[in-house]
Scaffold this active site. Structure first.
Site, mmCIF file in Angstrom:
data_model
loop_
_atom_site.group_PDB
_atom_site.id
_atom_site.type_symbol
_atom_site.label_atom_id
_atom_site.label_comp_id
_atom_site.label_asym_id
_atom_site.label_seq_id
_atom_site.Cartn_x
_atom_site.Cartn_y
_atom_site.Cartn_z
ATOM 1 N N PHE A 13 0.806 -1.222 0.000
ATOM 2 C CA PHE A 13 0.000 0.000 0.000
ATOM 3 C C PHE A 13 0.837 1.268 0.000
ATOM 4 O O PHE A 13 1.749 1.423 0.811
ATOM 5 C CB PHE A 13 -0.877 0.057 1.262
ATOM 6 C CG PHE A 13 -2.002 -0.913 1.273
ATOM 7 C CD1 PHE A 13 -3.220 -0.602 0.699
ATOM 8 C CD2 PHE A 13 -1.846 -2.155 1.870
ATOM 9 C CE1 PHE A 13 -4.265 -1.507 0.705
ATOM 10 C CE2 PHE A 13 -2.887 -3.068 1.887
ATOM 11 C CZ PHE A 13 -4.106 -2.740 1.304
ATOM 12 N N ASP A 14 0.472 2.174 -0.883
ATOM 13 C CA ASP A 14 0.810 3.563 -0.656
ATOM 14 C C ASP A 14 -0.026 4.005 0.543
ATOM 15 O O ASP A 14 -1.160 3.551 0.713
ATOM 16 C CB ASP A 14 0.451 4.395 -1.893
ATOM 17 C CG ASP A 14 0.511 5.878 -1.608
ATOM 18 O OD1 ASP A 14 1.596 6.372 -1.260
ATOM 19 O OD2 ASP A 14 -0.548 6.532 -1.721
ATOM 20 N N VAL A 15 0.506 4.871 1.374
ATOM 21 C CA VAL A 15 -0.192 5.260 2.605
ATOM 22 C C VAL A 15 -0.770 6.666 2.519
ATOM 23 O O VAL A 15 -1.965 6.885 2.706
ATOM 24 C CB VAL A 15 0.758 5.148 3.822
ATOM 25 C CG1 VAL A 15 0.066 5.629 5.104
ATOM 26 C CG2 VAL A 15 1.232 3.706 3.992
ATOM 27 N N THR A 18 -3.657 7.484 -0.161
ATOM 28 C CA THR A 18 -4.476 6.292 -0.395
ATOM 29 C C THR A 18 -5.242 5.917 0.864
ATOM 30 O O THR A 18 -6.445 5.641 0.813
ATOM 31 C CB THR A 18 -3.592 5.106 -0.828
ATOM 32 O OG1 THR A 18 -2.860 5.470 -1.994
ATOM 33 C CG2 THR A 18 -4.438 3.867 -1.126
ATOM 34 N N VAL A 176 -1.453 -1.498 -4.199
ATOM 35 C CA VAL A 176 -2.663 -0.684 -4.068
ATOM 36 C C VAL A 176 -2.272 0.772 -3.789
ATOM 37 O O VAL A 176 -1.556 1.044 -2.823
ATOM 38 C CB VAL A 176 -3.552 -1.209 -2.926
ATOM 39 C CG1 VAL A 176 -4.855 -0.414 -2.846
ATOM 40 C CG2 VAL A 176 -3.826 -2.702 -3.091
#
Length: 238
Positions: A13-15, A18, A176
């Site tokens: 994951f990008d944080v 996102t 994601v």
């Protein structure tokens, strides 16, 4: 053919952008400073100026770099260009909120996958973000860990090496993210299956995120994290 959602072992994951609403965090803090100074700040204008300042050649690590960014954009916003306000903007990262669906969706996804955070933020900020999200991550990689920022392939290679140390490969990863520039384009070039969370689907432009040179059609596309979690649960029910 795009792999099925049930085929993956990891979700990376990008944080910031996102899972964490950094645009809201920045514009809310700027609005507070403006109100105290008797001014009004347009949020989209502030994000456009932020984007230009943040991606300058002399940019530092995020979010410490917000001190410098504030001093650059404050005059154009009619705000007092004092370092203490820049430090206030930086420190506001400690209280940035997750999107309303983030924590719940991550908790659902963690039942099925190993969740790995990949953030251009510094470790100190990531720890606050992770706590806000319910500490759902199996592993976290920050700019402090990789000494580089996405979309540098070297950031992704650090994650690949970790996954390989567990006996798996990049084929086991679904990446994601909301940023076409930082994540979706480069993940495609590196052979990852990707999922675009289009957080700004109801807004024009790219907000605080740099615009990509070209648009990359994602393998999966949702406008929320809840949409991804729902799709995963549907795929398990088949």
């Amino acid at each position: 053919m795009t792999k099925k959602l049930s085929d993956f072992k990891y979700l990376t994951f990008d944080v910031v952008g996102t899972l964490i609403d950094f645009e809201g965090g920045i514009t809310n803090c700027l609005a507070e400073i403006a109100a105290e100074a008797g001014a009004i700040v347009d949020g989209e204008t502030a994000l456009r100026l932020y984007r230009a300042a943040r991606y300058s050649p002399d940019a530092g690590r995020f979010p410490d770099d917000l001190v410098r960014v504030y001093e650059v954009i404050a005059p154009e916003l009619g705000l007092p260009a004092e370092r203490r306000h820049g430090e206030r903007l930086r420190d506001s990262a400690r209280s940035w909120k997750g999107f309303p669906d983030s924590a719940e969706a991550l908790a659902r996804l963690a039942k099925r996958y190993r969740l790995i955070a990949m953030t251009n933020a510094q470790r100190w900020a990531f720890e606050y973000f992770s706590r806000e999200l319910g500490d759902p991550f199996y592993k976290g990689f920050t700019v402090d860990d990789t000494s580089t920022e996405k979309p540098d392939p070297a950031f992704f290679e650090k994650v690949f090496a970790f996954v390989e140390s567990e006996g798996n490969s990049r084929d086991d990863i679904l990446h994601v993210a909301q940023s076409q520039y930082h994540d979706i384009g480069i993940s495609r070039k590196l052979g990852l299956t990707n999922c675009w969370i289009q957080r700004r689907h109801a807004q024009k432009g790219y907000g605080g995120t740099i615009e990509p040179e070209s648009f990359t059609e994602p393998d999966y596309h949702f406008t929320s994290m809840a949409g991804l979690a729902d799709a995963v649960e549907r795929s398990q029910a088949v």
